[in-house]
Write a protein that holds these residues in place. Structure first.
Motif, PDB file in Angstrom:
ATOM      1  N   ILE A  70       0.866  -1.183   0.000  1.00  0.00           N
ATOM      2  CA  ILE A  70       0.000   0.000   0.000  1.00  0.00           C
ATOM      3  C   ILE A  70       0.902   1.232   0.000  1.00  0.00           C
ATOM      4  O   ILE A  70       1.850   1.321   0.786  1.00  0.00           O
ATOM      5  N   LEU A  87      -3.432   0.864  -3.661  1.00  0.00           N
ATOM      6  CA  LEU A  87      -3.007  -0.502  -3.462  1.00  0.00           C
ATOM      7  C   LEU A  87      -3.350  -1.336  -4.688  1.00  0.00           C
ATOM      8  O   LEU A  87      -4.248  -0.985  -5.453  1.00  0.00           O
ATOM      9  N   THR A 183      -6.655  -7.528  -1.620  1.00  0.00           N
ATOM     10  CA  THR A 183      -5.392  -6.941  -2.039  1.00  0.00           C
ATOM     11  C   THR A 183      -4.360  -8.013  -2.344  1.00  0.00           C
ATOM     12  O   THR A 183      -4.187  -8.950  -1.566  1.00  0.00           O
TER      13      THR A 183
END
Length: 196
Positions: A70, A87, A183
């Motif tokens: 991130i 991200l 993510t």
């Protein structure tokens, strides 16, 4: 290989979401920059300052610590704070890559980011609520209200935009905005899109 990066931009008391492709985070950041400065809410003076600062290598996006993959970029063009967190995100149906659930909370002028991996989405949400209620960012009344509201929250009201699931939770007389993303994780070189 092109990747997808999701951006949360805070500027002039508003929040803007965007998704941009890139071979790495920096290429996606450049695409975000070109789009952002073309928006009508960015003045000519702010546009010029944003472009100048984005070309300063000392002001490149920073990889955040204690979370994986991130980046953050913050400047203050003409006394208007511009904060960007972004991200590498996956589609919610993607099971081919290693991933973690990332929680980005916007509340009372602060941005708080946590991640949980190796658990289901529901378990990750429960871990997030436990973590956030345990922080000093909320007073006792807000903690109680958030926990109560989260338990009663109708999951069908979750919005989706730019690979984020978005919850708006009322806390006392305020509102907490929670952005959840699936993510991509891995080592820093892979996250950054650098060759090994």
């Amino acid at each position: 290989k092109m990747r997808t990066y999701s951006f949360i931009t805070e500027f002039k008391d508003n929040t803007y979401l965007g998704c941009y492709p890139g071979e790495n985070h920096y290429q996606a950041f450049r695409m975000w920059m070109g789009d952002f400065i073309s928006q009508p809410y960015v003045s000519n003076m702010q546009r010029k300052k944003i472009v100048e600062d984005s070309q300063d290598k000392d002001l490149d996006p920073s990889l955040l610590t204690n979370v994986e993959c991130i980046w953050c970029w913050w400047i203050n063009p003409w006394r208007k704070s511009l904060l960007v967190n972004f991200l590498e995100t996956l589609n919610w149906d993607n099971e081919d890559s290693a991933y973690t659930y990332t929680f980005v909370v916007l509340f009372e002028g602060g941005t708080y980011i946590t991640q949980h991996k190796g658990v289901s989405f529901d378990d990750s949400c429960r871990l997030w609520i436990e973590d956030f209620i345990g922080t000093p960012y909320l007073n006792d009344a807000q903690k109680k209200d958030l926990l109560s509201g989260f338990v009663r929250y109708d999951r069908s009201l979750i919005e989706e935009n730019c690979n984020f699931k978005i919850l708006r939770l009322p806390i006392c007389d305020k509102q907490l905005k929670l952005y959840i993303a699936k993510t991509k994780i891995g080592n820093t070189a892979k996250c950054c899109g650098n060759s090994q």
